[in-house]
Design a protein around this motif. Structure first.
Motif, PDB file in Angstrom:
ATOM      1  N   TRP A  24       0.819  -1.221   0.000  1.00  0.00           N
ATOM      2  CA  TRP A  24       0.000   0.000   0.000  1.00  0.00           C
ATOM      3  C   TRP A  24       0.847   1.263   0.000  1.00  0.00           C
ATOM      4  O   TRP A  24       0.589   2.184  -0.760  1.00  0.00           O
ATOM      5  CB  TRP A  24      -0.885   0.056   1.247  1.00  0.00           C
ATOM      6  CG  TRP A  24      -1.973  -0.952   1.311  1.00  0.00           C
ATOM      7  CD1 TRP A  24      -2.531  -1.630   0.253  1.00  0.00           C
ATOM      8  CD2 TRP A  24      -2.654  -1.391   2.490  1.00  0.00           C
ATOM      9  NE1 TRP A  24      -3.510  -2.461   0.712  1.00  0.00           N
ATOM     10  CE2 TRP A  24      -3.618  -2.344   2.086  1.00  0.00           C
ATOM     11  CE3 TRP A  24      -2.550  -1.075   3.850  1.00  0.00           C
ATOM     12  CZ2 TRP A  24      -4.465  -2.970   2.995  1.00  0.00           C
ATOM     13  CZ3 TRP A  24      -3.394  -1.692   4.740  1.00  0.00           C
ATOM     14  CH2 TRP A  24      -4.341  -2.629   4.320  1.00  0.00           C
ATOM     15  N   TYR A  30      -3.289   5.504  -1.288  1.00  0.00           N
ATOM     16  CA  TYR A  30      -4.200   6.441  -0.613  1.00  0.00           C
ATOM     17  C   TYR A  30      -3.899   7.886  -0.993  1.00  0.00           C
ATOM     18  O   TYR A  30      -4.269   8.813  -0.279  1.00  0.00           O
ATOM     19  CB  TYR A  30      -4.111   6.246   0.904  1.00  0.00           C
ATOM     20  CG  TYR A  30      -4.351   4.811   1.305  1.00  0.00           C
ATOM     21  CD1 TYR A  30      -5.592   4.217   1.077  1.00  0.00           C
ATOM     22  CD2 TYR A  30      -3.332   4.035   1.851  1.00  0.00           C
ATOM     23  CE1 TYR A  30      -5.816   2.890   1.400  1.00  0.00           C
ATOM     24  CE2 TYR A  30      -3.551   2.716   2.183  1.00  0.00           C
ATOM     25  CZ  TYR A  30      -4.790   2.145   1.962  1.00  0.00           C
ATOM     26  OH  TYR A  30      -5.014   0.832   2.284  1.00  0.00           O
ATOM     27  N   GLU A  67     -10.159   7.500  10.411  1.00  0.00           N
ATOM     28  CA  GLU A  67      -9.457   6.863   9.305  1.00  0.00           C
ATOM     29  C   GLU A  67     -10.354   5.866   8.595  1.00  0.00           C
ATOM     30  O   GLU A  67     -10.411   5.825   7.356  1.00  0.00           O
ATOM     31  CB  GLU A  67      -8.196   6.172   9.835  1.00  0.00           C
ATOM     32  CG  GLU A  67      -7.297   5.662   8.759  1.00  0.00           C
ATOM     33  CD  GLU A  67      -7.588   4.234   8.374  1.00  0.00           C
ATOM     34  OE1 GLU A  67      -6.977   3.758   7.414  1.00  0.00           O
ATOM     35  OE2 GLU A  67      -8.429   3.579   9.021  1.00  0.00           O
ATOM     36  N   ARG A  71     -11.725   5.864   4.683  1.00  0.00           N
ATOM     37  CA  ARG A  71     -11.691   4.726   3.747  1.00  0.00           C
ATOM     38  C   ARG A  71     -13.077   4.485   3.153  1.00  0.00           C
ATOM     39  O   ARG A  71     -13.218   4.191   1.966  1.00  0.00           O
ATOM     40  CB  ARG A  71     -11.241   3.458   4.481  1.00  0.00           C
ATOM     41  CG  ARG A  71      -9.750   3.405   4.780  1.00  0.00           C
ATOM     42  CD  ARG A  71      -9.429   2.117   5.537  1.00  0.00           C
ATOM     43  NE  ARG A  71      -8.003   1.959   5.752  1.00  0.00           N
ATOM     44  CZ  ARG A  71      -7.164   1.405   4.882  1.00  0.00           C
ATOM     45  NH1 ARG A  71      -7.616   0.930   3.729  1.00  0.00           N
ATOM     46  NH2 ARG A  71      -5.880   1.311   5.152  1.00  0.00           N
ATOM     47  N   TYR A 124      -3.191   2.781   8.789  1.00  0.00           N
ATOM     48  CA  TYR A 124      -3.863   4.046   8.511  1.00  0.00           C
ATOM     49  C   TYR A 124      -3.621   4.511   7.080  1.00  0.00           C
ATOM     50  O   TYR A 124      -2.482   4.614   6.630  1.00  0.00           O
ATOM     51  CB  TYR A 124      -3.415   5.123   9.507  1.00  0.00           C
ATOM     52  CG  TYR A 124      -3.916   4.870  10.910  1.00  0.00           C
ATOM     53  CD1 TYR A 124      -5.068   4.113  11.130  1.00  0.00           C
ATOM     54  CD2 TYR A 124      -3.252   5.380  12.008  1.00  0.00           C
ATOM     55  CE1 TYR A 124      -5.530   3.870  12.411  1.00  0.00           C
ATOM     56  CE2 TYR A 124      -3.709   5.151  13.299  1.00  0.00           C
ATOM     57  CZ  TYR A 124      -4.854   4.395  13.492  1.00  0.00           C
ATOM     58  OH  TYR A 124      -5.306   4.168  14.761  1.00  0.00           O
ATOM     59  N   ALA A 125      -4.717   4.801   6.416  1.00  0.00           N
ATOM     60  CA  ALA A 125      -4.687   5.131   4.990  1.00  0.00           C
ATOM     61  C   ALA A 125      -4.291   6.583   4.773  1.00  0.00           C
ATOM     62  O   ALA A 125      -5.059   7.397   4.272  1.00  0.00           O
ATOM     63  CB  ALA A 125      -6.044   4.844   4.364  1.00  0.00           C
ATOM     64  N   PRO A 732      -8.846  -3.379   7.113  1.00  0.00           N
ATOM     65  CA  PRO A 732      -8.337  -3.262   5.740  1.00  0.00           C
ATOM     66  C   PRO A 732      -7.392  -4.379   5.301  1.00  0.00           C
ATOM     67  O   PRO A 732      -7.364  -4.721   4.124  1.00  0.00           O
ATOM     68  CB  PRO A 732      -7.602  -1.918   5.751  1.00  0.00           C
ATOM     69  CG  PRO A 732      -7.277  -1.666   7.182  1.00  0.00           C
ATOM     70  CD  PRO A 732      -8.385  -2.276   7.972  1.00  0.00           C
ATOM     71  N   HIS A 755      -9.558  -1.477  -1.533  1.00  0.00           N
ATOM     72  CA  HIS A 755      -9.804  -0.147  -0.964  1.00  0.00           C
ATOM     73  C   HIS A 755     -10.091   0.905  -2.017  1.00  0.00           C
ATOM     74  O   HIS A 755     -10.468   2.024  -1.695  1.00  0.00           O
ATOM     75  CB  HIS A 755      -8.626   0.246  -0.087  1.00  0.00           C
ATOM     76  CG  HIS A 755      -8.398  -0.767   0.995  1.00  0.00           C
ATOM     77  ND1 HIS A 755      -9.338  -1.022   1.963  1.00  0.00           N
ATOM     78  CD2 HIS A 755      -7.392  -1.647   1.196  1.00  0.00           C
ATOM     79  CE1 HIS A 755      -8.893  -2.000   2.743  1.00  0.00           C
ATOM     80  NE2 HIS A 755      -7.724  -2.393   2.300  1.00  0.00           N
TER      81      HIS A 755
END
Length: 832
Positions: A24, A30, A67, A71, A124-125, A732, A755
């Motif tokens: 990610w 993100y 958070e 998302r 955490y995105a 997630p 996501h």
RNA sequence: GGGCAAGUGGCGGAACUGGUAUACGCGUUGGUCUCAAAAACCAAUGGGAGCAAUCCUGUGAGGGUUCGAUUCCCUCCUUGCCCACCA
């Protein structure tokens, strides 16, 4: 003891979480796109200040819900900005450095890395490309530039002010001072003794924005309790100023001075005047009094009284200025009004001088009793014939008030103000409780204030903010490196020790001295949400087009303790920026939600002292980040305070195991109509709960759905895919893993991430229940229930209800007076 | 003293604009499995009465409105947070 990690569950969260974390953030899936076609959402959570080894469970508590919400919004199709940074200047970090025996610079670097790693572990995105620390020179260059904007516009100025002073920490703002259980004033950090002292301080003149800050609240969508808190903090009162002539029998001194009152209707009840010892007129008055020696002594003593002492000695005292008296503004009142210097009159409130009306003010009465002053009742309660013996502070009917006698308070106020205005003896006035914001600190670890003093001590800005080419060469005014960053014993700011930094030259080559005080922690956090929008911009604090796209912050999450400090003060900054045309919207934050606290399992606050601290790292290692996130969501609503419970995370961990096991039952084209209906109900509920930010019930809904799936021998592929998506915002990692499995992807492609998939839609008809059990009430008590089909007609329900055994039993032989049927809700029968 | 928030099982908490109070989870009890335990699974679980169907009672206390109140109104009590001689 049972330990999850010894279980041979297939759900290997360590492996799963490690894998996706690295993918990610390497590909930054993100990322928030500037100027996307998708509608934007700016979700902001207050940036943490690094003051401990690593992420605390309190951080996890505050950040997980916002958070997960971000998302959810991303999957809903929004272009989401969910940034993170570090509030690294200020006492928390400096304090940590002091304890660790390192410099704040070193500590900041270490801690922010730890925190960032902790946040990545939590999944955490965050769009980490927008990360910065408030102590980065690239950032505080603009904090300094913005400060100079305030200075240029007359909103930042030097002022001699009584401020909180403490040997260990230097000076402190009101917000940094607490009252301990014994009533002593102590510093928020460290708990040191503090007292009042006079200092030349930089202040930001927030009172000038009081009215705008009040009005602006109407444009926000803050919850009412937050609006109320800010309104009370600003403390607007409407009243009037009244001018009293002051004369001396001993000298030919005379003056005119205003008092502020919210009760002009009590004007005929004035029996004394009192002023604060700091009042500009007090020196002259003392001089003209026949007891000036005694009076001067008293005034000096009160002035030097620390608030600590004032707190403990709450008794009202004063000294009468003999031979000096005030004249009532209305000619028909001929009394000579005595004047006092009093310890209960505050220079900061109103005009620093009051009219004493003992009959209608508790404090004035206490004072009048002590000094045997006249008490003249001028208001009587409306329901009574005459005045009361007690102090009557409500409004009522005026008596003993000349031409105004007989009027009701509200009307009398207006008419008295009118007469004062006509006779040029005062008039309508507004007062605010909010004070100038003391904006300098005598610490090392803060933004240097970009001001120099010439030889005669006059301040001037080190650069004109409009001259951008010069701005870039002069700013940032870097904080010089120093090993000694503790305040000196005499209270000189630490920077004062660095002489070759302090002594410099202005543009014309004249020797000048630098300001050695620094800005408070609040400086950097007052505008950081603007910098997230354009964090790499080295030509300007943020690009206007980008600000225009992203602002305002759609939802701002933070601590309740910031309601009247940071939240209000940063609104002040923003409104000023708006006025000078550098930001596009009047209000920075559209919505605000205050988070509660997570207590320890024993119900007390978490503290090293009690040894009851829960470490997020420990939870992640034992149960995984997904289970941790879910537990934090599931425990209770975001706004509430409640204790941690280790069993809750065991429950969410178990849930995730169950879900993981379910994947073996997934097949294409399984016909399971009742599960499908439940799925659509679940999508509907979960969606609504995300919109309402009730993530505790989101988890409940997922549990209910999973409990049903466990009963099935096979699970339909499409239903499964939808469940994974519902799970994705809260858990997630596992969602990403299951998504990869169900789609059979061999290699990672960022665009295939769960996501970035669209949020499931529900079918209204499928989400609806066909048959509903509703209660049957007889005379207000539930006696039976009946299963009806959705929207069944009244006649049909009535026929069936009246035939039910239990109903027959209760209504037999009685007259049925009423039959109420609320479709799909209840049946209610009333008999005689 | 003022302002704000909140009081629901043993615990964390659900309950949409007034409509079967206690969803979901924890804990507890009983059972299955096991030599045994843990885990897992099944069942019960607000309080009281009863063999039972069922009845009484119950959302801090007391009133009120209503066919019906955790929800709305009034009075009070308790807790938490913030402010506090603010004229």
């Amino acid at each position: 003891m049972y330990k999850p990690e010894t279980e041979s569950a297939e759900y290997d969260f360590r492996k799963i979480e490690q894998k996706w974390k690295s993918k990610w953030f390497k590909d930054n899936i993100y990322r928030a796109e500037d100027f996307s076609d998708r509608p934007k959402k700016y979700i902001l959570a207050e940036l943490p200040y690094p003051s401990g080894e690593s992420l605390h469970i309190g951080h996890a508590m505050r950040y997980t819900v916002p958070e997960a919400y971000s998302r959810y919004l991303r999957m809903k199709g929004y272009n989401v900005l969910f940034p993170m940074g570090w509030d690294s200047f200020g006492l928390p970090t400096e304090g940590y450095a002091l304890k660790a025996g390192k410099t704040p610079q070193e500590v900041t670097k270490e801690l922010t890395e730890n925190y960032k790693e902790g946040m990545k572990d939590m999944g955490y995105a965050v769009d980490w490309e927008r990360e910065f620390a408030t102590s980065d020179p690239d950032y505080y260059k603009w904090t300094q530039w913005l400060f100079l904007k305030f200075y240029e516009n007359g909103l930042a100025e030097l002022k001699e002010m009584p401020v909180w002073w403490c040997k260990e920490l230097g000076n402190l703002a009101d917000e940094e001072v607490l009252t301990d259980s014994e009533g002593n004033k102590i510093s928020e950090r460290g708990g040191y003794k503090v007292e009042r002292k006079l200092f030349k301080q930089w202040v930001l003149k927030i009172p000038e924005y009081a009215e705008k800050l009040l009005k602006g609240l109407e444009k926000t969508d803050f919850p009412d309790h937050i609006k109320t808190a800010q309104i009370n903090w600003i403390g607007k009162t409407e009243g009037c100023n009244v001018t009293f002539k002051i004369k001396s029998q001993n000298t030919d001194f005379s003056a005119e001075e205003e008092v502020y009152t919210t009760r002009p209707d009590t004007l005929y009840g004035v029996t004394f005047i009192a002023l604060a010892p700091e009042h500009p007129l007090s020196e002259d008055l003392i001089e003209s009094a026949s007891n000036s020696i005694e009076a001067r002594k008293y005034a000096k003593r009160v002035k030097n009284l620390s608030d600590l002492e004032k707190q403990t000695l709450k008794e009202k005292t004063g000294v009468r200025l003999e031979g000096v008296f005030a004249v009532h503004p209305f000619d028909e009142v001929q009394t000579e009004i005595p004047i006092f210097i009093g310890n209960y009159v505050l220079m900061e409130t109103g005009t620093g001088m009051i009219m004493g009306v003992p009959a209608h003010d508790e404090r004035d009465m206490e004072f009048a009793r002590k000094y045997q002053l006249n008490v003249v009742p001028v208001i009587r309660p409306p329901e009574q014939e005459s005045e009361t013996d007690e102090v009557y502070t409500e409004s009522g009917i005026l008596i003993n008030s000349g031409e105004f006698s007989g009027l009701q308070s509200e009307q009398a106020k207006e008419e008295i103000i009118q007469r004062l205005e006509e006779e040029d003896k005062g008039g309508k006035a507004v007062n605010y409780r909010i004070r100038d914001w003391v904006f300098s600190r005598q610490h090392y670890w803060g933004e240097p204030i970009p001001i120099v003093y010439d030889r005669s001590g006059n301040p001037k800005a080190i650069v004109d903010t409009n001259d951008m080419s010069k701005v870039h060469s002069v700013l940032p005014l870097e904080l010089p490196y120093s090993k000694e960053y503790e305040p000196t014993k005499e209270g000189k700011p630490p920077l004062a020790r660095i002489e070759d930094w302090v002594n410099t030259e202005d543009e014309e080559g004249n020797p000048v001295k630098r300001e050695t005080q620094t800005m408070p922690t609040w400086a950097g956090s007052s505008w950081y949400y603007l910098r997230y929008i354009d964090p790499k911009n080295d030509g300007y604090f943020a690009d206007l087009e980008k600000l225009n796209y992203w602002l305002p912050v759609d939802n701002y999450f933070g601590g309740a303790e910031h309601t009247t400090v940071h939240l209000l003060y940063s609104r002040f900054w923003h409104k000023f920026f708006y006025d000078i045309g550098i930001v596009p919207y009047e209000e920075p934050y559209e919505r605000r939600m205050n988070g509660g606290l997570l207590l320890a399992q024993d119900g007390r606050k978490m503290s090293k002292r009690y040894g009851n601290v829960v470490e997020p790292q420990h939870l992640i290692e034992n149960y995984g980040a997904d289970a941790t996130r879910m537990a934090l969501c599931f425990l209770g609503p975001y706004t509430d305070t409640y204790p941690w419970n280790e069993n809750t995370i065991k429950a969410t961990w178990r849930l995730l195991n169950n879900i993981y096991d379910l994947k073996n039952k997934v097949k294409k084209n399984v016909n399971q109509p009742s599960i499908e209906k439940l799925l659509h109900r679940t999508i509907k509920n979960v969606t609504g709960m995300f919109d309402d930010l009730k993530l505790n019930t989101v988890v409940s809904q997922i549990m209910i759905f999973v409990n049903e799936l466990k009963e099935e021998s096979a699970i339909d592929h499409d239903i499964w895919c939808n469940l994974i998506k519902l799970l994705a915002p809260v858990a997630p990692f596992i969602a990403e893993e299951l998504w990869k499995d169900v789609n059979g992807w061999e290699s990672w492609d960022p665009k295939n991430s769960v996501h970035l998939q669209p949020w499931p839609e529900y079918d209204k008809d499928l989400a609806r229940k066909d048959s509903i059990k509703i209660g049957v009430q007889i005379n207000g008590k539930i006696r039976d229930e009946i299963e009806i089909s959705r929207d069944e007609g009244e006649q049909s329900v009535r026929d069936r209800v009246l035939r039910q055994d239990n109903v027959v039993k209760y209504i037999e032989g009685k007259e049925l007076k009423k039959f109420i049927y609320v479709p799909n809700k209840i049946v209610s029968l009333v008999t005689e």
